[in-house]
Design a protein around this motif. Structure first.
Motif, PDB file in Angstrom:
ATOM      1  N   MET A 148      -1.496  18.686  12.087  1.00 50.45           N
ATOM      2  CA  MET A 148      -1.708  17.757  13.195  1.00 50.45           C
ATOM      3  C   MET A 148      -2.201  16.338  12.920  1.00 50.45           C
ATOM      4  N   ALA A 149      -1.965  15.549  13.516  1.00 56.38           N
ATOM      5  CA  ALA A 149      -2.295  14.099  13.154  1.00 56.38           C
ATOM      6  C   ALA A 149      -3.788  14.080  13.612  1.00 56.38           C
ATOM      7  N   ILE A 150      -4.585  13.128  12.923  1.00 50.74           N
ATOM      8  CA  ILE A 150      -5.899  12.996  13.123  1.00 50.74           C
ATOM      9  C   ILE A 150      -5.890  12.117  14.530  1.00 50.74           C
ATOM     10  N   PRO A 151      -6.644  12.260  15.530  1.00 52.54           N
ATOM     11  CA  PRO A 151      -6.657  11.547  16.714  1.00 52.54           C
ATOM     12  C   PRO A 151      -7.513  10.234  16.291  1.00 52.54           C
ATOM     13  N   THR A 152      -7.117   9.088  17.217  1.00 54.31           N
ATOM     14  CA  THR A 152      -8.048   7.800  17.022  1.00 54.31           C
ATOM     15  C   THR A 152      -9.279   8.249  17.922  1.00 54.31           C
ATOM     16  N   VAL A 153      -9.960   7.177  17.719  1.00 54.60           N
ATOM     17  CA  VAL A 153     -11.393   7.303  18.479  1.00 54.60           C
ATOM     18  C   VAL A 153     -10.856   7.320  19.996  1.00 54.60           C
ATOM     19  N   ALA A 154      -9.960   6.499  20.475  1.00 51.60           N
ATOM     20  CA  ALA A 154      -9.660   6.449  21.963  1.00 51.60           C
ATOM     21  C   ALA A 154      -9.069   7.919  22.254  1.00 51.60           C
ATOM     22  N   GLU A 155      -8.047   8.051  21.606  1.00 56.44           N
ATOM     23  CA  GLU A 155      -7.261   9.574  21.857  1.00 56.44           C
ATOM     24  C   GLU A 155      -8.402  10.806  21.585  1.00 56.44           C
ATOM     25  N   TYR A 156      -9.201  10.678  20.932  1.00 62.25           N
ATOM     26  CA  TYR A 156     -10.249  11.795  20.816  1.00 62.25           C
ATOM     27  C   TYR A 156     -10.842  11.787  21.977  1.00 62.25           C
ATOM     28  N   VAL A 157     -11.581  10.458  22.395  1.00 64.07           N
ATOM     29  CA  VAL A 157     -12.402  10.629  23.570  1.00 64.07           C
ATOM     30  C   VAL A 157     -11.730  11.036  24.795  1.00 64.07           C
ATOM     31  N   ILE A 158     -10.437  10.768  24.734  1.00 62.48           N
ATOM     32  CA  ILE A 158      -9.626  11.211  26.405  1.00 62.48           C
ATOM     33  C   ILE A 158      -9.421  12.675  25.965  1.00 62.48           C
ATOM     34  N   ASP A 159      -9.000  13.047  24.853  1.00 63.76           N
ATOM     35  CA  ASP A 159      -8.845  14.435  24.667  1.00 63.76           C
ATOM     36  C   ASP A 159      -9.926  15.447  24.618  1.00 63.76           C
ATOM     37  N   ARG A 160     -11.166  14.994  24.354  1.00 60.10           N
ATOM     38  CA  ARG A 160     -12.292  15.852  24.510  1.00 60.10           C
ATOM     39  C   ARG A 160     -12.816  16.047  26.128  1.00 60.10           C
ATOM     40  N   LEU A 161     -12.568  15.033  26.744  1.00 60.68           N
ATOM     41  CA  LEU A 161     -12.950  14.868  28.060  1.00 60.68           C
ATOM     42  C   LEU A 161     -12.089  15.583  29.002  1.00 60.68           C
ATOM     43  N   ALA A 162     -10.854  15.835  28.525  1.00 59.56           N
ATOM     44  CA  ALA A 162      -9.615  16.550  29.292  1.00 59.56           C
ATOM     45  C   ALA A 162     -10.109  18.025  29.029  1.00 59.56           C
ATOM     46  N   ASP A 163     -10.689  18.365  27.888  1.00 60.49           N
ATOM     47  CA  ASP A 163     -10.911  19.865  27.757  1.00 60.49           C
ATOM     48  C   ASP A 163     -11.829  20.394  28.712  1.00 60.49           C
ATOM     49  N   LEU A 164     -13.017  19.334  29.361  1.00 60.26           N
ATOM     50  CA  LEU A 164     -13.735  19.880  30.292  1.00 60.26           C
ATOM     51  C   LEU A 164     -13.030  20.148  31.487  1.00 60.26           C
ATOM     52  N   GLY A 165     -11.800  19.837  31.698  1.00 59.54           N
ATOM     53  CA  GLY A 165     -10.940  20.167  32.992  1.00 59.54           C
ATOM     54  C   GLY A 165     -10.903  19.106  34.150  1.00 59.54           C
ATOM     55  N   ILE A 166     -11.222  17.855  33.201  1.00 57.81           N
ATOM     56  CA  ILE A 166     -11.270  16.764  34.259  1.00 57.81           C
ATOM     57  C   ILE A 166      -9.371  16.212  34.062  1.00 57.81           C
ATOM     58  N   ARG A 167      -8.823  15.948  35.169  1.00 56.28           N
ATOM     59  CA  ARG A 167      -7.324  15.775  35.027  1.00 56.28           C
ATOM     60  C   ARG A 167      -6.926  14.458  35.485  1.00 56.28           C
ATOM     61  N   HIS A 168      -7.876  13.606  36.036  1.00 56.02           N
ATOM     62  CA  HIS A 168      -7.603  12.174  36.291  1.00 56.02           C
ATOM     63  C   HIS A 168      -8.654  11.121  35.561  1.00 56.02           C
ATOM     64  N   VAL A 169      -8.005   9.939  35.516  1.00 55.53           N
ATOM     65  CA  VAL A 169      -9.035   8.920  35.163  1.00 55.53           C
ATOM     66  C   VAL A 169      -8.741   7.528  36.084  1.00 55.53           C
ATOM     67  N   PHE A 170      -9.998   7.203  36.691  1.00 53.50           N
ATOM     68  CA  PHE A 170      -9.957   6.153  37.864  1.00 53.50           C
ATOM     69  C   PHE A 170     -10.355   5.048  37.096  1.00 53.50           C
ATOM     70  N   GLY A 171      -9.605   3.867  37.377  1.00 53.58           N
ATOM     71  CA  GLY A 171     -10.038   2.557  36.632  1.00 53.58           C
ATOM     72  C   GLY A 171      -9.050   1.418  36.903  1.00 53.58           C
ATOM     73  N   VAL A 172      -9.457   0.289  36.399  1.00 51.77           N
ATOM     74  CA  VAL A 172      -8.598  -0.795  36.133  1.00 51.77           C
ATOM     75  C   VAL A 172      -8.154  -0.900  35.044  1.00 51.77           C
ATOM     76  N   PRO A 173      -6.873  -1.361  34.594  1.00 53.12           N
ATOM     77  CA  PRO A 173      -6.607  -1.589  32.915  1.00 53.12           C
ATOM     78  C   PRO A 173      -7.058  -3.071  32.688  1.00 53.12           C
ATOM     79  N   GLY A 174      -7.243  -3.357  31.411  1.00 55.11           N
ATOM     80  CA  GLY A 174      -7.425  -4.713  30.994  1.00 55.11           C
ATOM     81  C   GLY A 174      -7.445  -4.657  29.375  1.00 55.11           C
ATOM     82  N   ASP A 175      -7.333  -5.964  28.931  1.00 52.13           N
ATOM     83  CA  ASP A 175      -7.390  -6.282  27.731  1.00 52.13           C
ATOM     84  C   ASP A 175      -8.592  -5.664  27.032  1.00 52.13           C
TER      85      ASP A 175
END
Lengths: 573, 573
Positions: free
Chosen positions: B1-28
């Motif tokens: 399994m590839a080592i996740p990037t920091v961004a991927e890890y954060v998203i993945d770790r929070l998904a573990d909690l059972g959160i299914r959506h991300v609210f936001g506005v994209p941006g650089d």
């Protein structure tokens, strides 16, 4: 004459400056301020759709009028406005942000008040608004008179927002001490030059100018903020030095000016301009250019620090380019740039202006039956803009394109290139329009950005303004695709795809009466709509269907890496 | 399994909690985070109309789902969301606010970056977002794994937002160390009780309960935030102690509960409820009631500190009413209220429940041909609400009225009574609806507040939600007139008068397809519209024309003075 209350005094003192409108959202804790505005015969309340929009409107107003007032309630209101006031600090617009706070009795009794964290602390955010201000005051009946003088001085000297908090009980008490009757903005005292420092700065500048053969001027946007366009013009006329405008300074002087080289934007400049600016043996930065990515072609400017003289609003630096953070050969201050400009106009040598080609207007493009493209849109915009217009471009592809429009003499231009807050335009034109109703506001707005602040349309209609709004509908956050290097419509990120609104129906839904609203797809339709809008005294809202296949060219990888300093544009996963 | 990037890890770790959506506005600066969400098969990006609306949506989602994710870019984005995240802190909703920041190379090189003040400082706001968070993390590849465990623990222990900033270059680097695979929210570790302190607290509580004859329970809203409704019910069943709900706790348990007295709201309570609560010889505050003005009838509660036991999420106080700021007889902690509830359920004595009259539903009112009034509106709302509904009331007269609706068993209720941010409702229902699509969301929204966040309607339509929106159009900020003591339509302040929108046309303009949109004036029309809305699977938007002559009764002067601690409601001038 009755002694004014603190709220009345604040409002009255700011009205002395020639501010005629107050942008805000009313609310408990702020009622004494709201009432004082309502009772004033010099100020008119402009209720905005929300606090951020009110801050943006104050920003737009302050740019034209010289200063603006924003009124919100504490915590929920002040925090909601914060991003907009921060923008005013970045873009240097003096906004007096007046916040009504709970009475001191409430604060002392540590009540679990609504609009707070309910923990008994009603003063825990005391510091946090200051991030958006150059000075803050927490008024009492005793300090109101001197504190107002202090924050007015700071706001006008630094051309930045100030934060003024008034507890509700204090707001209703009479001020202690003699109220000050102020003078209009243009006559208000700001900082002044130290005579020795001014002499030193002049000697240093003249020494460099004396040796220079090919100097060039880069005037900063602060020239407009401090209202020194005439002083700049006199200096240019006296010396014959040509000038180029970084993005933030667009429209500072007439673009027909014989010394106007065009826009300077690093590697993205026209060749002529770049050669003259980067080949100059002396660069006079007048006002303190911000060497931000919009001003430097994504950090591609090649200007050697040692060649630069920076005349900032309150000091002069010799041989230091602020971008590098390096210190130069010498620094002088306090020295007011107005005094430097006046002295230079009298004493600087005259130079032979080099020959250069005039910046060209955007050529005609797009057959009339064809669908509107980005190219044909900006081509039509170029034809459309008239001397009495104020062209407002919101951050995004609209600003990229509109910045290339050559402005006819008399036309003005506003954008928020540094703070770069999308949605600013729609909200700001409320203030731009009210500050100078003699001008016609033309807004270039992207769809993605518009969704952030579209509710301000209702406010614009309510107060009877007559902008011409050009809504560019391509269904995506186009600027974001550009700055991630994508120009392929098939590869647009899902998060950049927008809800598809029927934008031209918004004004009616938001109560705007007698607006001309239309959706256009072809160049002929756009042309007809623009012509009709020009004949109408009222507002127009033209939705231009661009289709998402019309992405502007993306930034090349090397520019992106230089801009964001991120090696890998995409992660392996 | 590839080592996740920091961004991927954060998203993945929070998904573990059972959160299914991300609210936001994209941006650089936030693209790596946005990309990680887009690539995740467990999380769905929900692009909101602006950052404040995204924060409100996360608030609504977090209340139902237990936690939420908010994603913005730095400075312009984070600041625009701030007021909403602060509201989550006040109302205790765990929101993971992820902010994408410039690369560390950019920060170190002190570039004059857009979205900043252009002064070379890209880190000057480091502290200011923390005002809205109970913990903050500035992630690096090295600290990402442990820091995420820390902030998740804090967010779930305190049920408050946390701030997570990720520099763009770090976001794209692989994490160092072994990624943690987390457990769902309900199983996640939060703080735990110290055994001795728990024993001490129990002994103190049982000693008081042993002497009590007429105890009463005031359950706080935090019971819902920590998901302890069942534990509370078990305790009530075991002891027979009746309970009354402060405003913030409305809907915590079924209102048909045999021990439910009704709403406790100081002098504004029904007589029965007030007598039992204020006459009790022991008040068990379970969860930590916020004695804010909405919970106390504008600070008219009469509860003696010495009678109160406060079981807070993490400690117990004996004989201390938080409102007074006074310290009580004893304090125990760390003690988890879940452990206290369980122990009390086993050990507390059984009490004889006093007799009281059941809280009554709002009676029928308003002849069918008559225009809708406030009275008939809430009467119809009472009839309309069904067990599967989630009634969301925005701050203002809508919340005042909706809070009086007796909820049928199974119906849920949400409002932001403490933070009191107008406009929250329209934006929050996006999150409320996505968190539990099995329920029907019914929003009661005032016109003034709606104008602040109406652009979220487009987002709600885009994601196919099916709320029933009841827009109360009376043309004024009604709540403001109430809290300044005015009930006379002729005396409405100009600043409280609104632009008059055609609200029911908004959904179409904002691209909502197949919504049932209608404007009604009479009771019969409202009744027909409600019935039709109930039969439709899709969304409905019912604009109810109330007319501004229909102001609710103002607060009396003595209540206003108590509430705001301001002597003179109006200044002499």
């Amino acid at each position: 004459m009755a002694i004014p209350t603190v709220a009345e005094y604040v409002i009255d003192r700011l009205a002395d400056l020639g501010i005629r409108h107050v942008f805000g959202v009313p609310g408990d804790f702020a009622f004494p301020v709201d009432d004082a505005v309502e009772a004033s015969d010099r100020l008119t309340w402009i209720g905005c759709s929300n606090e951020l929009n009110a801050a943006y409107a104050a920003d737009g107003y302050g740019r034209i009028n010289g200063a603006a007032i924003l009124s919100t309630t504490f915590n929920v209101g002040a925090a909601a406005a914060l991003a907009g006031v921060m923008g005013c600090k970045a873009e240097r617009v003096p906004v007096f942000h007046i916040v009504g706070a709970p009475s001191t009795r409430l604060t002392r009794s540590r009540r679990h008040m609504h609009h707070s964290y309910g923990d008994g602390n009603l003063d825990q955010f005391r510091g946090y608004n200051e991030v958006s201000a150059c000075a803050s005051a927490y008024l009492t009946p005793q300090n109101a008179v001197p504190e107002m003088e202090r924050v007015i001085f700071e706001a006008l000297s630094q051309r930045m927002p100030v934060y003024i908090q008034i507890a509700e009980d204090y707001a209703l008490m009479p001020v202690v001490g003699a109220p000050v009757r102020g003078v209009p903005l243009a006559e208000a005292q700001t900082f002044s030059s130290n005579a020795e420092e001014l002499d030193g700065a002049m000697a240093a500048i003249l020494a460099r100018l004396g040796k220079a053969k090919s100097p060039v001027v880069l005037p900063a946007y602060t020239i407009a903020r401090y209202g020194l366009q005439k002083e700049l013009e006199a200096f240019l006329a006296a010396t014959g030095i040509p000038f180029a405008t970084p993005a933030m300074s667009k429209g500072l002087l007439f673009e027909s000016h014989p010394l106007y080289l065009g826009d300077y934007n690093g590697e993205m400049s026209q060749d002529d301009v770049r050669k003259i600016v980067e080949g100059a043996d002396l660069v006079l930065d007048i006002g303190g250019v911000v060497y931000c990515d919009p001003d430097t072609g994504a950090f591609s400017a090649h200007i050697e620090s040692s060649k630069v003289i920076t005349i900032r609003p309150d000091h002069v630096e010799i041989g230091a380019l602020a971008e590098t953070g390096g210190r130069g050969d010498a620094s002088y201050g306090p020295v007011h740039m107005k005094d430097i400009l006046a002295a230079l106009t009298r004493q600087a040598p005259k130079f032979k202006t080099p020959s250069f080609s005039r910046p060209a207007p955007i050529p005609a493009a797009g057959a009339s039956d064809n669908k509107v493209t980005d190219t044909s849109f900006f081509s039509q915009l170029q034809q459309f803009i008239e001397p009495g217009d104020t062209l407002v471009a919101d951050t995004g592809t609209g600003d990229l394109g509109a910045s290339a429009v050559r402005l006819p003499d008399g036309a003005q231009f506003q954008h928020a290139a540094l703070w770069g807050c999308i949605g600013w335009g729609t909200a700001a034109i409320l203030g731009v329009g009210l500050a100078d109703p003699s001008r016609r506001v033309v807004l270039v707005q992207g769809d993605g950005a518009h969704q952030l602040t579209a509710n301000q349309i209702g406010t614009i209609g309510h107060y009877g303004l007559n902008p011409i709004i050009l809504l560019r509908n391509n269904g995506v956050f186009g600027i974001e695709e550009i700055v991630m290097g994508n120009s392929d419509p098939a590869k647009i990120k899902n998060y950049d795809r927008l809800p598809l609104w029927q934008y031209h129906k918004l004004p009616e839904a938001m109560g705007c009466r007698d607006w001309f609203c239309v959706s256009v797809e072809t160049n002929a339709e756009l042309d007809a709509a623009l012509k009709k809008a020009r004949t109408l005294p009222g507002a127009s809202y033209i939705e231009v269907q661009l289709g998402s296949e019309k992405l502007l060219p993306a930034l090349p990888p090397e520019a992106l890496e230089r801009l964001y300093q991120v090696k890998a544009p995409k992660t392996a996963s």
